[in-house]
Design a protein around this motif. Structure first.
Motif, PDB file in Angstrom:
ATOM      1  N   LEU A  20       5.310   4.018   1.053  1.00 57.07           N
ATOM      2  CA  LEU A  20       4.023   4.643   1.365  1.00 57.07           C
ATOM      3  C   LEU A  20       2.943   3.601   1.638  1.00 57.07           C
ATOM      4  O   LEU A  20       2.111   3.771   2.532  1.00 57.07           O
ATOM      5  CB  LEU A  20       3.599   5.564   0.219  1.00 57.07           C
ATOM      6  CG  LEU A  20       4.544   6.725  -0.093  1.00 57.07           C
ATOM      7  CD1 LEU A  20       3.917   7.653  -1.133  1.00 57.07           C
ATOM      8  CD2 LEU A  20       4.912   7.502   1.155  1.00 57.07           C
ATOM      9  N   LEU A  21       2.950   2.502   0.889  1.00 59.98           N
ATOM     10  CA  LEU A  21       1.969   1.451   1.121  1.00 59.98           C
ATOM     11  C   LEU A  21       2.143   0.851   2.517  1.00 59.98           C
ATOM     12  O   LEU A  21       1.160   0.592   3.224  1.00 59.98           O
ATOM     13  CB  LEU A  21       2.104   0.357   0.057  1.00 59.98           C
ATOM     14  CG  LEU A  21       1.151  -0.836   0.194  1.00 59.98           C
ATOM     15  CD1 LEU A  21      -0.300  -0.382   0.121  1.00 59.98           C
ATOM     16  CD2 LEU A  21       1.447  -1.886  -0.879  1.00 59.98           C
ATOM     17  N   ALA A  43       5.028  16.537  -2.364  1.00 54.86           N
ATOM     18  CA  ALA A  43       3.584  16.398  -2.544  1.00 54.86           C
ATOM     19  C   ALA A  43       3.263  15.778  -3.898  1.00 54.86           C
ATOM     20  O   ALA A  43       2.322  14.976  -4.018  1.00 54.86           O
ATOM     21  CB  ALA A  43       2.907  17.764  -2.405  1.00 54.86           C
ATOM     22  N   ALA A  44       4.040  16.117  -4.919  1.00 58.47           N
ATOM     23  CA  ALA A  44       3.799  15.559  -6.258  1.00 58.47           C
ATOM     24  C   ALA A  44       4.050  14.057  -6.279  1.00 58.47           C
ATOM     25  O   ALA A  44       3.271  13.283  -6.866  1.00 58.47           O
ATOM     26  CB  ALA A  44       4.694  16.257  -7.275  1.00 58.47           C
ATOM     27  N   THR A  45       5.141  13.626  -5.620  1.00 55.25           N
ATOM     28  CA  THR A  45       5.432  12.188  -5.556  1.00 55.25           C
ATOM     29  C   THR A  45       4.347  11.450  -4.791  1.00 55.25           C
ATOM     30  O   THR A  45       3.882  10.375  -5.213  1.00 55.25           O
ATOM     31  CB  THR A  45       6.797  11.950  -4.891  1.00 55.25           C
ATOM     32  OG1 THR A  45       7.819  12.566  -5.681  1.00 55.25           O
ATOM     33  CG2 THR A  45       7.091  10.457  -4.758  1.00 55.25           C
ATOM     34  N   VAL A  50       0.060   7.568  -4.606  1.00 56.51           N
ATOM     35  CA  VAL A  50      -1.260   7.256  -4.067  1.00 56.51           C
ATOM     36  C   VAL A  50      -2.255   7.008  -5.196  1.00 56.51           C
ATOM     37  O   VAL A  50      -3.084   6.084  -5.123  1.00 56.51           O
ATOM     38  CB  VAL A  50      -1.754   8.384  -3.142  1.00 56.51           C
ATOM     39  CG1 VAL A  50      -3.229   8.190  -2.785  1.00 56.51           C
ATOM     40  CG2 VAL A  50      -0.914   8.419  -1.865  1.00 56.51           C
ATOM     41  N   SER A  51      -2.169   7.793  -6.268  1.00 55.43           N
ATOM     42  CA  SER A  51      -3.055   7.572  -7.421  1.00 55.43           C
ATOM     43  C   SER A  51      -2.847   6.183  -8.008  1.00 55.43           C
ATOM     44  O   SER A  51      -3.810   5.494  -8.372  1.00 55.43           O
ATOM     45  CB  SER A  51      -2.807   8.643  -8.488  1.00 55.43           C
ATOM     46  OG  SER A  51      -3.182   9.920  -8.021  1.00 55.43           O
ATOM     47  N   LEU A  58      -5.376  -1.261  -4.242  1.00 57.23           N
ATOM     48  CA  LEU A  58      -4.755  -1.496  -2.941  1.00 57.23           C
ATOM     49  C   LEU A  58      -5.270  -0.539  -1.875  1.00 57.23           C
ATOM     50  O   LEU A  58      -5.367  -0.902  -0.696  1.00 57.23           O
ATOM     51  CB  LEU A  58      -3.237  -1.339  -3.062  1.00 57.23           C
ATOM     52  CG  LEU A  58      -2.492  -2.488  -3.740  1.00 57.23           C
ATOM     53  CD1 LEU A  58      -1.240  -1.967  -4.419  1.00 57.23           C
ATOM     54  CD2 LEU A  58      -2.126  -3.545  -2.722  1.00 57.23           C
ATOM     55  N   VAL A  59      -5.561   0.670  -2.290  1.00 60.82           N
ATOM     56  CA  VAL A  59      -5.921   1.745  -1.364  1.00 60.82           C
ATOM     57  C   VAL A  59      -7.168   2.447  -1.888  1.00 60.82           C
ATOM     58  O   VAL A  59      -7.392   2.519  -3.100  1.00 60.82           O
ATOM     59  CB  VAL A  59      -4.741   2.750  -1.227  1.00 60.82           C
ATOM     60  CG1 VAL A  59      -5.156   4.003  -0.450  1.00 60.82           C
ATOM     61  CG2 VAL A  59      -3.545   2.078  -0.554  1.00 60.82           C
TER      62      VAL A  59
END
Length: 401
Positions: A20-21, A43-45, A50-51, A58-59
């Motif tokens: 994802l990163l 969606a949970a993953t 992301v959290s 990082l984001v």
């Protein structure tokens, strides 16, 4: 059994994080819905990963965008102030050290000209360490505070360097730098690193199979293919400059005769001009300055001798590129490097025409030949992608390995 399960779960979490990163870093995705759609993760993953990326700096969230019939979606972006990387370009005319934030925006640069291509390895290492100290001091950090250092060399990279143009054989450059940095740098072929940078940030972005040509005193290349999670490019060095075009041609630095480099390298072009009837001495000194002057004579002043030499160069470049098209079927060929930028100004239409003439039509039809887009920082930027690639593969775990 529990330990193995825990390890597998932890490894999967880091794999998802790296995936994802990388998608966010390369600009493929802008929100959580994009990430779910392209990665196939739940969606949970997505929410959990992301959290974690946000918590680690990082984001970040950067505004929102409307969605059809639903709540606005939060936009995500990679945060440049997560840290800094350094790219080192060891070339035959200079050693360049560039400091970048980790999104590859330039911050500072140091350039040290070299009087001869064959500088002793320890002297090169000392110069690199001195310049890294200088660029990091400008932002108030020490070399130990970097996310990583990448070094591009004109030869085979890795634990030891084989670079005949530098007079190096089995040189442990990473080891020479490790003590001064406090960690081992990432060392690889400069053309390969540049190819990766052109795919990430330059003219090869969005390509499936790109060839990046690095033209300077010598000539190298890299093949980059989109593959894996997030479309990370896999890049491979191509010793394109050492393909033979004339069995009885000039002796190359590699020891063979008639290599393409002996016709399209900057020094070879200048030597051909000097031997051409009607040529005149240059007003400048240095390979870069003289090739710049030669292009100016041909383009601005229409000097016949200069024009003849550049037309011949276009012929060899076009034929060399047609061979690449026939061999690896790229969708893009990028002409980069300082000499590549100069020659594209004068020769790009002619190069395309000659490549079309010699390439198989059904392959050339799908190939674009373009100049590089990374400018004078291309070498250091390419080298800087090396530690960033490692950081992305590690899911953003801070600290050089």
């Amino acid at each position: 059994m529990t330990t193995r399960t825990q390890k597998t779960t932890r490894d999967l979490r880091w794999h998802n994080r790296a995936d994802l990163l990388t998608r966010l870093y390369l600009g493929e995705c802008t929100n959580r819905n994009d990430l779910a759609r392209t990665s196939g993760l739940s969606a949970a993953t997505i929410s959990n990963v992301v959290s974690d990326l946000i918590a680690d700096g990082l984001v970040g969230e950067n505004g929102s965008q409307s969605s059809a019939g639903g709540r606005p979606r939060s936009l995500l972006r990679v945060l440049p102030d997560f840290g800094y990387v350094v790219g080192v370009d060891i070339a035959e005319t200079a050693i360049r050290v560039g400091l970048f934030d980790w999104t590859l925006q330039p911050v500072a640069e140091e350039v040290r000209p070299v009087a001869t291509a064959q500088v002793p390895p320890q002297e090169v290492a000392d110069q690199i360490l001195s310049e890294i100290a200088a660029v990091t001091a400008r932002v108030g950090i020490t070399p130990a505070g970097l996310l990583g250092v990448g070094v591009g060399v004109p030869g085979a990279g890795g634990a030891v360097i084989h670079a005949p143009t530098l007079g190096w054989s089995a040189v442990p450059l990473a080891g020479l730098l490790r003590d001064g940095l406090g960690f081992a740098p990432e060392v690889d072929n400069g053309a390969m690193a540049l190819g990766q940078a052109e795919v990430w940030r330059g003219a090869a972005r969005g390509s499936e199979r790109a060839v990046t040509l690095l033209l300077g005193i010598g000539a190298g290349g890299a093949l980059s293919m989109a593959a894996g999670p997030g479309g990370r490019a896999r890049s491979f060095t191509l010793e394109w400059g050492h393909t033979v075009v004339d069995l009885d041609g000039p002796t190359c630095r590699c020891g063979a005769r008639g290599c393409l480099e002996t016709y399209i390298g900057a020094e070879a072009i200048l030597a051909r001009y000097a031997a051409t009837r009607g040529s005149t001495p240059f007003a400048t000194e240095g390979v870069v300055e003289q090739l710049t002057e030669l292009v100016d004579r041909a383009v601005q002043h229409r000097e016949p001798a200069a024009r003849t030499v550049l037309d011949t160069t276009a012929g060899y470049l076009g034929a060399g590129i047609s061979n690449l098209i026939n061999l690896v079927a790229p969708d893009r060929v990028i002409i980069s490097g300082w000499a590549g930028a100069l020659l594209c100004q004068a020769l790009l239409p002619a190069i395309r025409l000659i490549a079309r003439r010699h390439a198989l039509p059904y392959l050339f039809e799908f190939t674009r030949i373009e100049p590089g887009e990374l400018g004078h920082t291309s070498g250091t930027l390419g080298a800087a992608t090396l530690p960033v690639a490692r950081l992305l593969a590690d899911g953003g775990r801070r600290g050089p390995s």
